[in-house]
Design a protein around this motif. Structure first.
Motif, mmCIF file in Angstrom:
data_model
loop_
_atom_site.group_PDB
_atom_site.id
_atom_site.type_symbol
_atom_site.label_atom_id
_atom_site.label_comp_id
_atom_site.label_asym_id
_atom_site.label_seq_id
_atom_site.Cartn_x
_atom_site.Cartn_y
_atom_site.Cartn_z
ATOM 1 N N GLU A 60 0.839 -1.201 0.000
ATOM 2 C CA GLU A 60 0.000 0.000 0.000
ATOM 3 C C GLU A 60 0.880 1.260 0.000
ATOM 4 O O GLU A 60 0.626 2.203 -0.751
ATOM 5 N N THR A 66 -4.487 -0.821 -2.833
ATOM 6 C CA THR A 66 -5.311 0.075 -2.010
ATOM 7 C C THR A 66 -6.186 -0.817 -1.135
ATOM 8 O O THR A 66 -6.527 -1.933 -1.531
ATOM 9 N N CYS A 76 -8.846 -5.538 -0.255
ATOM 10 C CA CYS A 76 -7.635 -5.083 -0.954
ATOM 11 C C CYS A 76 -7.842 -5.198 -2.458
ATOM 12 O O CYS A 76 -8.480 -6.138 -2.927
#
Lengths: 116, 116
Positions: A60, A66, A76
């Motif tokens: 990340e 993200t 995710c």
């Protein structure tokens, strides 16, 4: 390429470092198939949720993943980082490397010429 | 790509980790111009010889640099590792990433279709 800003350098450091672990590369491959929760990502690895979360955090931070809270779990997905800079650098290095070989070949040809 | 051996995985880990530092990437660029001693490599960085040697060691372990004792100094050159595996992996990732976007576009098109 050589004259990069400090920020671009740091981004490249982070991307290469994030990719330097096979678990993290596996997570990216998994997310390439679609979004997944931390639990779903942890399952095939046999890792704890805490252990896996740390890897997701590294990805990340590098913009490769993200995450978002969905109900009780964290979902995710692949992030915005497309690795174009990584690709450019590796391309650049391969050109350097080939040029080195060209130089070596030129030298060996020269040597053969001198020996004859 | 996904079904890699443990050895190939470790080699890829080492290559990505070696490239995750701008000083080390700078050393590779410098060696692309020709062989250099540890002292010559240290000079533009302002690092100590010991500090620079550690970076060269990481590059040597990853096959990116070879070193040999020449008189009183240690000469460094680009090694045998051409980063083909790194390149393949990044290519593979970029295809995954583009497919993810294709999926997103298909979803948005579908949404627009539903809204009309």
């Amino acid at each position: 390429m050589v004259h990069q800003t400090l920020e671009a350098d740091t981004r490249l450091d982070d991307a290469f470092a994030a990719l330097s672990d096979s678990t993290r590369r596996g997570i990216l491959v998994q997310l390439g198939k679609g979004p997944a929760t931390i639990g779903e990502l942890a399952e095939p690895t046999g890792m704890t949720l805490t252990g896996l979360k740390k890897h997701v955090q590294v990805l990340e931070d590098a913009g490769l993943v993200t995450t978002a809270k969905v109900g009780r779990s964290r979902e995710c997905r692949l992030g915005s980082e497309r690795l174009d800079d990584v690709m450019s650098w590796v391309n650049f290095y391969q050109r350097l490397w080939e040029r080195r070989l060209d130089g070596l070949e030129a030298y060996l040809t020269l040597q053969r010429g001198t020996d004859e």
